[in-house]
Design a protein around this motif. Sequence first.
Motif, PDB file in Angstrom:
ATOM      1  N   LYS A  11       0.881  -1.210   0.103  1.00 46.72           N
ATOM      2  CA  LYS A  11       0.034   0.126   0.028  1.00 46.72           C
ATOM      3  C   LYS A  11       1.146   1.130   0.133  1.00 46.72           C
ATOM      4  O   LYS A  11       1.525   1.489   0.832  1.00 46.72           O
ATOM      5  CB  LYS A  11      -0.909   0.110   1.277  1.00 46.72           C
ATOM      6  CG  LYS A  11      -1.771   1.291   1.396  1.00 46.72           C
ATOM      7  CD  LYS A  11      -2.912   1.280   0.452  1.00 46.72           C
ATOM      8  CE  LYS A  11      -3.910   2.794   0.633  1.00 46.72           C
ATOM      9  NZ  LYS A  11      -4.715   2.759  -0.239  1.00 46.72           N
ATOM     10  N   ILE A  12       0.843   1.926  -0.959  1.00 47.35           N
ATOM     11  CA  ILE A  12       1.816   3.027  -1.030  1.00 47.35           C
ATOM     12  C   ILE A  12       0.985   4.508  -0.994  1.00 47.35           C
ATOM     13  O   ILE A  12       0.070   4.871  -2.047  1.00 47.35           O
ATOM     14  CB  ILE A  12       2.575   3.268  -2.353  1.00 47.35           C
ATOM     15  CG1 ILE A  12       3.475   2.019  -2.361  1.00 47.35           C
ATOM     16  CG2 ILE A  12       3.579   4.314  -2.436  1.00 47.35           C
ATOM     17  CD1 ILE A  12       4.174   1.800  -3.545  1.00 47.35           C
ATOM     18  N   LEU A  17       2.819   2.125   3.745  1.00 46.47           N
ATOM     19  CA  LEU A  17       2.626   0.754   4.439  1.00 46.47           C
ATOM     20  C   LEU A  17       2.808  -0.320   3.604  1.00 46.47           C
ATOM     21  O   LEU A  17       2.114  -0.465   2.743  1.00 46.47           O
ATOM     22  CB  LEU A  17       1.273   0.712   5.237  1.00 46.47           C
ATOM     23  CG  LEU A  17       1.094   1.762   6.391  1.00 46.47           C
ATOM     24  CD1 LEU A  17      -0.230   1.555   7.001  1.00 46.47           C
ATOM     25  CD2 LEU A  17       2.160   1.644   7.682  1.00 46.47           C
ATOM     26  N   TYR A  18       3.646  -1.399   4.045  1.00 47.67           N
ATOM     27  CA  TYR A  18       3.505  -2.678   3.525  1.00 47.67           C
ATOM     28  C   TYR A  18       2.772  -3.741   4.392  1.00 47.67           C
ATOM     29  O   TYR A  18       2.828  -3.652   5.574  1.00 47.67           O
ATOM     30  CB  TYR A  18       5.215  -3.309   3.737  1.00 47.67           C
ATOM     31  CG  TYR A  18       5.297  -4.713   3.252  1.00 47.67           C
ATOM     32  CD1 TYR A  18       5.675  -4.912   1.856  1.00 47.67           C
ATOM     33  CD2 TYR A  18       5.176  -5.416   4.043  1.00 47.67           C
ATOM     34  CE1 TYR A  18       5.601  -6.165   1.212  1.00 47.67           C
ATOM     35  CE2 TYR A  18       5.459  -7.050   3.357  1.00 47.67           C
ATOM     36  CZ  TYR A  18       5.513  -7.329   2.320  1.00 47.67           C
ATOM     37  OH  TYR A  18       5.807  -8.390   1.468  1.00 47.67           O
ATOM     38  N   ILE A  60       0.790  -6.270   9.187  1.00 45.99           N
ATOM     39  CA  ILE A  60       1.297  -5.132   8.706  1.00 45.99           C
ATOM     40  C   ILE A  60       2.841  -4.716   9.331  1.00 45.99           C
ATOM     41  O   ILE A  60       3.004  -5.032  10.567  1.00 45.99           O
ATOM     42  CB  ILE A  60       0.284  -3.857   9.151  1.00 45.99           C
ATOM     43  CG1 ILE A  60      -0.952  -4.088   8.667  1.00 45.99           C
ATOM     44  CG2 ILE A  60       0.981  -2.456   8.761  1.00 45.99           C
ATOM     45  CD1 ILE A  60      -1.951  -3.121   9.392  1.00 45.99           C
ATOM     46  N   ASP A  61       3.570  -4.532   8.544  1.00 46.87           N
ATOM     47  CA  ASP A  61       4.998  -3.818   8.860  1.00 46.87           C
ATOM     48  C   ASP A  61       4.769  -2.175   9.102  1.00 46.87           C
ATOM     49  O   ASP A  61       4.517  -1.641   8.072  1.00 46.87           O
ATOM     50  CB  ASP A  61       6.152  -4.118   7.753  1.00 46.87           C
ATOM     51  CG  ASP A  61       6.519  -5.354   7.793  1.00 46.87           C
ATOM     52  OD1 ASP A  61       5.946  -6.510   8.598  1.00 46.87           O
ATOM     53  OD2 ASP A  61       7.429  -5.870   6.835  1.00 46.87           O
ATOM     54  N   SER A  68       7.993  -1.738   5.180  1.00 52.95           N
ATOM     55  CA  SER A  68       7.536  -0.414   4.912  1.00 52.95           C
ATOM     56  C   SER A  68       8.547   0.546   4.596  1.00 52.95           C
ATOM     57  O   SER A  68       9.741   0.343   5.315  1.00 52.95           O
ATOM     58  CB  SER A  68       6.823   0.055   6.226  1.00 52.95           C
ATOM     59  OG  SER A  68       5.562  -0.524   6.216  1.00 52.95           O
ATOM     60  N   LYS A  69       8.447   1.487   3.764  1.00 57.00           N
ATOM     61  CA  LYS A  69       9.288   2.815   3.327  1.00 57.00           C
ATOM     62  C   LYS A  69       9.745   3.389   4.776  1.00 57.00           C
ATOM     63  O   LYS A  69       8.863   3.738   5.476  1.00 57.00           O
ATOM     64  CB  LYS A  69       8.685   3.513   2.292  1.00 57.00           C
ATOM     65  CG  LYS A  69       9.881   4.411   1.664  1.00 57.00           C
ATOM     66  CD  LYS A  69       8.913   5.426   0.466  1.00 57.00           C
ATOM     67  CE  LYS A  69      10.241   6.395  -0.091  1.00 57.00           C
ATOM     68  NZ  LYS A  69       9.537   7.140  -1.213  1.00 57.00           N
ATOM     69  N   LYS A  70      10.947   3.808   4.704  1.00 56.11           N
ATOM     70  CA  LYS A  70      11.480   4.477   5.717  1.00 56.11           C
ATOM     71  C   LYS A  70      11.535   6.125   5.137  1.00 56.11           C
ATOM     72  O   LYS A  70      12.582   6.577   4.963  1.00 56.11           O
ATOM     73  CB  LYS A  70      13.030   4.287   6.179  1.00 56.11           C
ATOM     74  CG  LYS A  70      13.138   3.022   6.710  1.00 56.11           C
ATOM     75  CD  LYS A  70      12.610   1.692   6.018  1.00 56.11           C
ATOM     76  CE  LYS A  70      12.883   0.405   6.933  1.00 56.11           C
ATOM     77  NZ  LYS A  70      12.159  -0.581   6.437  1.00 56.11           N
ATOM     78  N   SER A  71      10.404   6.893   4.986  1.00 57.62           N
ATOM     79  CA  SER A  71      10.297   8.094   4.428  1.00 57.62           C
ATOM     80  C   SER A  71      10.988   9.000   5.239  1.00 57.62           C
ATOM     81  O   SER A  71      10.707   9.244   6.474  1.00 57.62           O
ATOM     82  CB  SER A  71       8.796   8.255   4.012  1.00 57.62           C
ATOM     83  OG  SER A  71       8.816   9.644   3.801  1.00 57.62           O
TER      84      SER A  71
END
Length: 285
Positions: A11-12, A17-18, A60-61, A68-71
Amino acid sequence: MFNQKERVSIKIDDSCLYYRYIPNSAAKYTLVFLHGFLSSSFSFRKLIPLLKTDYALLLIDWPPFGKSKKSKAFLYSYENIAASILRLLRSFQFESVVLVGHSMGGQLILNMLKQKPDAAEKIILINGSAYIPRFKQSLILASYLPFAHRLVKRLLEKTGVEGNLRSAVYEHEKINQEMVAGYMEPFLSEDIFHGLIRFLRHREGDLSSVEIQNIQTPSLLIHGEFDKIVPFHIGKRLAQDLPNSRLVMIEKAGHLLPEENPEEICRHLNEFVSVEKGDRTKNFL
């Protein structure tokens, strides 16, 4: 383990979220799993084959962990992470949700319920963390140093993944190479250490007793007898603060109950989820 028939998606949006979703059209409930600090949805892998026949599963990660992305633009506060997870759940439009959180994942669940009291029909906190204050101001200021992420990396490397697992697992013989490799994988990229710095900077203190006492959702608390990370007295305090809760102690177990006692967790989970509203009584240890 996941097979090819199980849906794996990313999910972007602004929260990146991954998640992994395992549907079950015959199931009444969807179990939503939130892992703990320094972990990922990998920690629930032993529960999946025991539960997927009776429930739909969403793992969920939550950022900055797992896949999940480390934005750099994301606000890593409990409030914002919880809001992002709630947005993800709304996109699925589940009818009946049970939130299952391990360790700090439990704190996220409490934050979700603070924002949206009807987010779940029931919650299950496994070794749920609580009552941890915000980091000291000196540490928050230090997080702005350009090399701060390297210091975090060195600190974690002192004990290593296996050392951390030995602190979290009561019976050390249960630690194997699959576990070590699975918990190490997210830390093979430098991005996680930048994410940890931002999490240190943004994370609020845990919810207060007064805020927890306002949560009316039926709650099952499962806690390891010899948890060194979140001691059992925290579980007892949570059980006293949550007005509609039951506390179960797993004997001769530590902090990583999904790894140590998956069958026992599933037994208590099934009993709790199957009980209809109004049939339960408060039961403390």
